[in-house]
Motif scaffolding. Structure first.
Motif, PDB file in Angstrom:
ATOM      1  N   GLU A   5       0.819  -1.202   0.000  1.00 17.53           N
ATOM      2  CA  GLU A   5       0.000   0.000   0.000  1.00 17.53           C
ATOM      3  C   GLU A   5       0.855   1.256   0.000  1.00 17.53           C
ATOM      4  O   GLU A   5       2.036   1.236   0.353  1.00 17.53           O
ATOM      5  N   THR A   6       0.234   2.342  -0.408  1.00 19.82           N
ATOM      6  CA  THR A   6       0.822   3.679  -0.295  1.00 19.82           C
ATOM      7  C   THR A   6      -0.313   4.669  -0.121  1.00 19.82           C
ATOM      8  O   THR A   6      -1.439   4.425  -0.584  1.00 19.82           O
ATOM      9  N   LEU A   7      -0.040   5.770   0.553  1.00 19.68           N
ATOM     10  CA  LEU A   7      -1.026   6.821   0.757  1.00 19.68           C
ATOM     11  C   LEU A   7      -0.752   7.968  -0.202  1.00 19.68           C
ATOM     12  O   LEU A   7       0.388   8.428  -0.325  1.00 19.68           O
ATOM     13  N   VAL A   8      -1.810   8.444  -0.865  1.00 17.61           N
ATOM     14  CA  VAL A   8      -1.681   9.570  -1.783  1.00 17.61           C
ATOM     15  C   VAL A   8      -2.823  10.544  -1.513  1.00 17.61           C
ATOM     16  O   VAL A   8      -3.984  10.141  -1.411  1.00 17.61           O
ATOM     17  N   GLN A   9      -2.478  11.827  -1.403  1.00 15.87           N
ATOM     18  CA  GLN A   9      -3.502  12.856  -1.245  1.00 15.87           C
ATOM     19  C   GLN A   9      -3.892  13.373  -2.622  1.00 15.87           C
ATOM     20  O   GLN A   9      -3.050  13.895  -3.356  1.00 15.87           O
ATOM     21  N   LEU A  10      -5.147  13.208  -2.977  1.00 15.47           N
ATOM     22  CA  LEU A  10      -5.641  13.585  -4.300  1.00 15.47           C
ATOM     23  C   LEU A  10      -6.129  15.030  -4.254  1.00 15.47           C
ATOM     24  O   LEU A  10      -7.094  15.343  -3.561  1.00 15.47           O
ATOM     25  N   GLY A  11      -5.465  15.900  -5.005  1.00 13.78           N
ATOM     26  CA  GLY A  11      -5.716  17.326  -4.860  1.00 13.78           C
ATOM     27  C   GLY A  11      -6.410  18.000  -6.017  1.00 13.78           C
ATOM     28  O   GLY A  11      -6.598  19.216  -5.997  1.00 13.78           O
ATOM     29  N   VAL A  12      -6.802  17.244  -7.042  1.00 16.38           N
ATOM     30  CA  VAL A  12      -7.423  17.839  -8.224  1.00 16.38           C
ATOM     31  C   VAL A  12      -8.726  17.116  -8.532  1.00 16.38           C
ATOM     32  O   VAL A  12      -8.765  15.881  -8.542  1.00 16.38           O
ATOM     33  N   GLN A  13      -9.776  17.879  -8.787  1.00 16.31           N
ATOM     34  CA  GLN A  13     -11.072  17.297  -9.127  1.00 16.31           C
ATOM     35  C   GLN A  13     -11.035  16.687 -10.524  1.00 16.31           C
ATOM     36  O   GLN A  13     -10.414  17.225 -11.439  1.00 16.31           O
ATOM     37  N   GLY A  14     -11.686  15.553 -10.684  1.00 18.21           N
ATOM     38  CA  GLY A  14     -11.768  14.915 -11.995  1.00 18.21           C
ATOM     39  C   GLY A  14     -11.568  13.414 -11.909  1.00 18.21           C
ATOM     40  O   GLY A  14     -11.542  12.831 -10.829  1.00 18.21           O
ATOM     41  N   ARG A  15     -11.421  12.778 -13.072  1.00 16.69           N
ATOM     42  CA  ARG A  15     -11.263  11.327 -13.150  1.00 16.69           C
ATOM     43  C   ARG A  15      -9.780  10.964 -13.155  1.00 16.69           C
ATOM     44  O   ARG A  15      -9.031  11.351 -14.044  1.00 16.69           O
TER      45      ARG A  15
END
Length: 697
Positions: A107-117
Motif C-alpha cells: 500500500e501507499t497513501l496519496v492525497q488527491l488534490g485535483v477534481q476529476g477522473r
C-alpha cells in the motif's frame, strides 16, 4: 469396437497433454480464455468497486490508501509501484510498501488534490538488487560464495550503469559502486559497505534494478469537490424562521427574507451547509394536521413533502415563502457568510400536483380506480402520491432532469434526496451521471434509511453522500462495529453524513438521555466523519417524542415552530456553544477532514469508546502531524472510571513512549502513554477530544 474407441480417446488425450507440456499456456488457450495474470501476480486492487463496474470515489484533499496484493514464487524479493494518472494525463509513481509482514499486501497513501477522473495501475517487478542485497548480507559475512555474490552484485550494477534512462550523475554513482564490488584487492567489509551507501540506495529506490515487470489492469477514481466529502450541515424550515401567530390564532409564515436573518447565526456556529425541506407549494387534499393528524385546520400549513398545488409543482416556490427573486436573495445572503444551500429533491406529489392531471400514468392506479398513496407501514402518507417509474420512464427522466437543471441554474449546487431507496437504482445512476457530466460541482445526499445492500447501491451508482444508521448506533459495541465498517468496508464509495437527528428521527437515546446525550452524539458525529449534521432544535435539547413515534411531538413537518435561540443561550440552556466548539476543532484539525484514518482503540469499560484520527505531516499542510484521540462515555446516565489502551504506533509513536495531550474540550493537559486512566462524568464533560502534542521531552 468399444476397446478401439477407448484407445482412440486415450491417444488424443496423450497428444493434447504432450502439447500442453511443451506450451504451459496451451491448456488455457484450448479453454478459450487468454492468461489473466502477469509473471508477477497482482490481485485485489483497492480502491475499486465491483471489479471496476463503477469508479471508486474520493474528494479533493482526501488521503487515499492504494493497495494491491502482489507476490512471486520462491524467496526472491519483489517491488511494487503505484502508477497514478491525474485528470490532465500526468503520471506519477509512488513506491508501495508492505502493510504487514507475510500478507503480500502492499500500500501507499496519496492525497488527491485535483477534481476529476483519475486512473491508476499497479506495477510489480522482481527486485533484483534487493534480492541480491538480502542474500549478500547473509552469505558474505558467513563466508559463503563470497566472490560469486560480489560478482553477481557487480553485474547488476554494471547493467544499471549503462542504462541511458538514468541521469549521468546517477550512472557514475552506480558504476563506481560496481567497481568497488568487483575489486578483489579491497577488504570484504569495504566492498560489502556498498549496501549501506545511502545515495546509491536512494537512486536505486527511485529507479529499481528489476526484471519480470508486470502491470495490473486500470482502475478509476473519481475525485469530487471538497464539499462532496467534508461539511457541517444545519437543517431548518424557512417558514418557521420569522413565523408569527396572529391575534385570531392563525399564523403568518416566515419567508426567505426572514429566514436569511438566521444565516449569520448558523454561520457563527461553524455550519457551512444549510439544508431546506421542500420549498414548493403544498397540496390541500388530505393535508395533514399537527402531529400527523388527518384533520388539518384551515390555517395548518401541511407537510412540505406533500408537493404541488394549483400554484405549481417542483419548479415553483410556495407563495408564503416569497418569489424567485426572494430565493435568489436568500442564496446570496448565504454565500456572503460562507454557507451553501442544499435543496430537498423529493420525487413525489400531492393529489393536487399538476402532474396528477397532466400525467396520471406517472402514478399507480389501484383496481378500485384510486391512486395509491405513500406508505411506510405503519406510517401512512395520504397526502402524498409516490411516482411509478415503470409506466413512462422516459417522460419521468426528462422531467427530473428539467427540474434539477432549473434549480441549478438558480444557484443550487447541493440536493438532499428524499427516500431515494423507493425509486429504481438505474434511474439514479442515469440522472446523477447526466447532471454531474454537465455540473460536476453538484452534490447529491441520499436520505436512504434502508437495507444495507440498497443503501450501498445508491452510493455506488453516484450519490456523493448518504445518511446512515448512526442515529440507531448508541452502545460502545454498536459504534465500534459501525465506525469500523465505514472505514474498512465502504469507504471507497460511501461517504457518511452523520446527522444526529432529523424531523423524522428522535432516537430513544436523545429522548431519555438528557443534555449529556445531545453532547455525546454531537461530539461523536463531528469527530468520526468529515460530514455531519444537525436539525434545528437539537441545540435546545428538544427531546419530547410524539407518543408511539420516534419523532418530536408538535413536529415541525406539520406546523410552524419558531424558536428563541438567543433566549435559550442567555439562560445557559443551549448546546450552541458546544456545537461552535466542535466546528472550530474541525476547522483547526485536518485529521477530522478524513474518514479512512479512524482507528478503534480499547478500554476496560463497556461504555467508554476510544478512537483516534491521525494525519501524517506530509498531508496536513502545516508541516506537522495532526493527531486527535476521542474518548467518550456513551452512557449518558453515569460517571465512568476506567483504563484506556492505545496502539500508539497508529499515530507515529513508539511503544513505551510517553506523550503530552491537551483536551480541546476542557483545556486540561496530561502526560499519557499506551495505558491511561480516565474519568468521564456524563453530567459535566462526557467526552475528551485530546490533541497529541508529541512525545514528552
Amino acid at each position: 469396437m468399444q476397446r478401439r474407441r477407448i484407445n482412440s480417446r486415450y491417444g488424443r488425450w496423450v497428444a493434447k497433454t504432450a502439447k500442453t507440456l511443451r506450451d504451459p499456456h496451451e491448456s488455457t488457450r484450448l479453454a478459450g480464455a487468454p492468461p489473466k495474470i502477469g509473471r508477477i501476480p497482482i490481485l485485489d486492487l483497492s480502491p475499486q468497486l465491483n471489479d471496476g463496474l463503477w469508479p471508486a470515489k474520493s474528494f479533493v484533499g482526501e488521503v487515499v490508501p492504494f493497495r494491491a496484493t502482489a507476490f512471486r514464487e520462491g524467496h526472491d524479493l519483489i517491488g511494487v509501484t503505484l502508477l497514478l494518472t491525474a485528470p490532465d494525463g500526468t503520471e506519477t509513481r509512488h513506491p508501495m510498501g508492505l502493510s504487514a509482514p507475510g500478507t503480500d499486501r502492499w500500500e501507499t497513501l496519496v492525497q488527491l488534490g485535483v477534481q476529476g477522473r483519475w486512473t491508476y495501475r499497479v506495477r510489480a517487478y522482481a527486485d533484483d538488487w534487493a534480492s541480491w542485497e538480502h542474500n549478500a548480507a547473509i552469505k558474505i559475512p558467513a563466508g559463503i560464495d563470497v566472490e560469486l555474490m560480489f560478482t553477481m552484485g557487480a553485474r547488476l550494477l554494471d547493467a544499471a550503469g549503462i542504462d541511458k534512462a538514468r541521469p549521468a550523475a546517477e550512472r557514475r554513482l552506480v558504476q563506481a559502486a560496481a567497481q568497488t564490488l568487483a575489486d578483489r584487492g579491497l577488504p570484504v567489509d569495504t566492498r560489502l559497505a556498498v549496501i549501506s551507501n545511502d545515495k546509491l540506495n536512494a537512486a536505486i529506490a527511485l529507479r529499481p534494478i528489476s526484471s519480470l515487470e508486470s502491470v495490473s489492469e486500470t482502475r478509476t477514481v473519481v475525485v469530487e469537490r471538497a464539499r462532496a466529502g467534508v461539511g457541517s450541515w444545519y437543517e431548518f424550515f424557512p417558514r418557521s424562521e420569522g413565523a408569527k401567530r396572529l391575534a385570531d390564532g392563525s399564523w403568518k409564515s416566515g419567508t426567505f427574507r426572514t429566514a436569511a436573518r438566521r444565516l449569520p447565526e448558523v454561520a457563527m456556529m461553524g455550519f457551512d451547509v444549510v439544508y431546506l425541506p421542500p420549498i414548493h407549494p403544498i397540496g390541500r387534499a388530505y393535508r395533514k394536521g399537527p402531529n400527523n393528524s388527518l384533520d388539518a385546520g384551515q390555517n395548518d400549513p401541511g407537510s412540505p413533502w406533500a408537493i404541488g398545488s394549483a400554484e405549481g409543482g417542483h419548479d415553483a416556490i410556495h407563495p408564503d415563502l416569497g418569489t424567485v427573486a426572494d430565493f435568489r436573495y436568500f442564496l446570496g445572503q448565504a454565500s456572503k457568510v460562507g454557507i451553501e444551500i442544499a435543496l430537498d429533491f423529493a420525487l413525489q406529489a400531492s393529489p393536487d400536483h399538476p402532474w396528477v392531471a397532466a400525467h396520471p400514468e406517472w402514478f399507480t392506479t389501484l383496481p378500485d380506480g384510486t391512486i395509491a398513496y405513500a406508505e411506510n407501514p405503519p406510517k401512512k402518507y395520504q397526502d402524498i402520491y409516490p411516482i411509478n417509474f415503470d409506466n413512462d420512464p422516459a417522460g419521468i427522466r426528462a422531467e427530473s432532469l428539467r427540474i434539477l437543471r432549473y434549480w441549478i441554474d438558480l444557484g443550487v449546487t447541493i440536493f438532499r434526496v428524499d427516500n431515494p431507496h423507493t425509486k429504481p437504482l438505474d434511474f439514479w445512476e442515469w440522472v446523477i451521471n447526466e447532471i454531474n457530466a454537465e455540473y460536476p460541482e453538484v452534490v447529491f445526499l441520499a436520505e436512504a434509511f434502508t437495507r444495507p445492500a440498497l443503501l450501498q447501491g445508491l452510493a455506488k451508482v453516484g450519490f456523493q453522500q448518504s445518511y446512515t444508521y448512526f442515529t440507531w448506533r448508541n452502545t460502545k459495541a454498536e459504534l465500534e462495529e459501525f465506525f469500523d465498517g465505514l472505514v474498512h468496508e465502504t469507504a471507497d464509495f460511501l461517504r457518511p453524513n452523520l446527522f444526529v437527528n432529523t424531523p423524522d428521527i428522535l432516537s430513544e437515546f436523545l429522548q431519555f438521555g438528557g443534555p449529556a446525550a445531545f453532547k455525546i452524539r454531537a461530539a461523536l458525529a463531528a469527530t468520526a466523519a468529515p460530514t455531519w449534521g444537525v436539525y434545528s432544535g437539537f441545540e435546545l435539547y428538544e427531546s419530547v417524542a410524539r407518543p408511539g413515534a420516534e419523532e418530536n411531538i408538535d413536529n415541525e413537518k406539520y406546523e410552524f415552530r419558531p424558536r428563541n435561540f438567543a433566549q435559550a443561550e442567555e439562560a445557559g440552556k443551549s448546546l450552541a456553544p458546544f456545537l461552535t466548539l466542535l466546528t472550530r476543532i474541525r476547522a483547526e484539525h485536518p485529521a477530522l477532514g478524513q474518514l479512512r484514518n479512524l482507528h478503534i482503540h480499547t478500554s476496560d469499560d463497556e461504555s467508554v469508546l476510544v478512537f483516534s484520527k491521525h494525519l501524517d505531516a506530509a498531508f496536513t499542510g502545516t508541516g506537522r502531524p495532526d493527531t486527535l484521540i476521542i474518548v467518550a462515555n456513551v452512557d449518558p446516565h453515569s460517571v465512568r472510571e476506567t483504563l484506556v489502551h492505545l496502539d500508539v504506533t497508529r499515530f507515529g509513536l513508539r511503544r513505551g513512549e510517553t506523550f503530552e495531550v491537551h483536551d480541546l474540550v476542557s483545556g486540561a493537559e496530561w502526560t499519557w502513554s499506551a495505558d491511561n486512566y480516565v474519568r468521564l462524568d456524563a453530567f459535566s464533560e462526557p467526552v475528551h477530544i485530546l490533541q497529541v502534542r508529541g512525545p514528552r521531552a
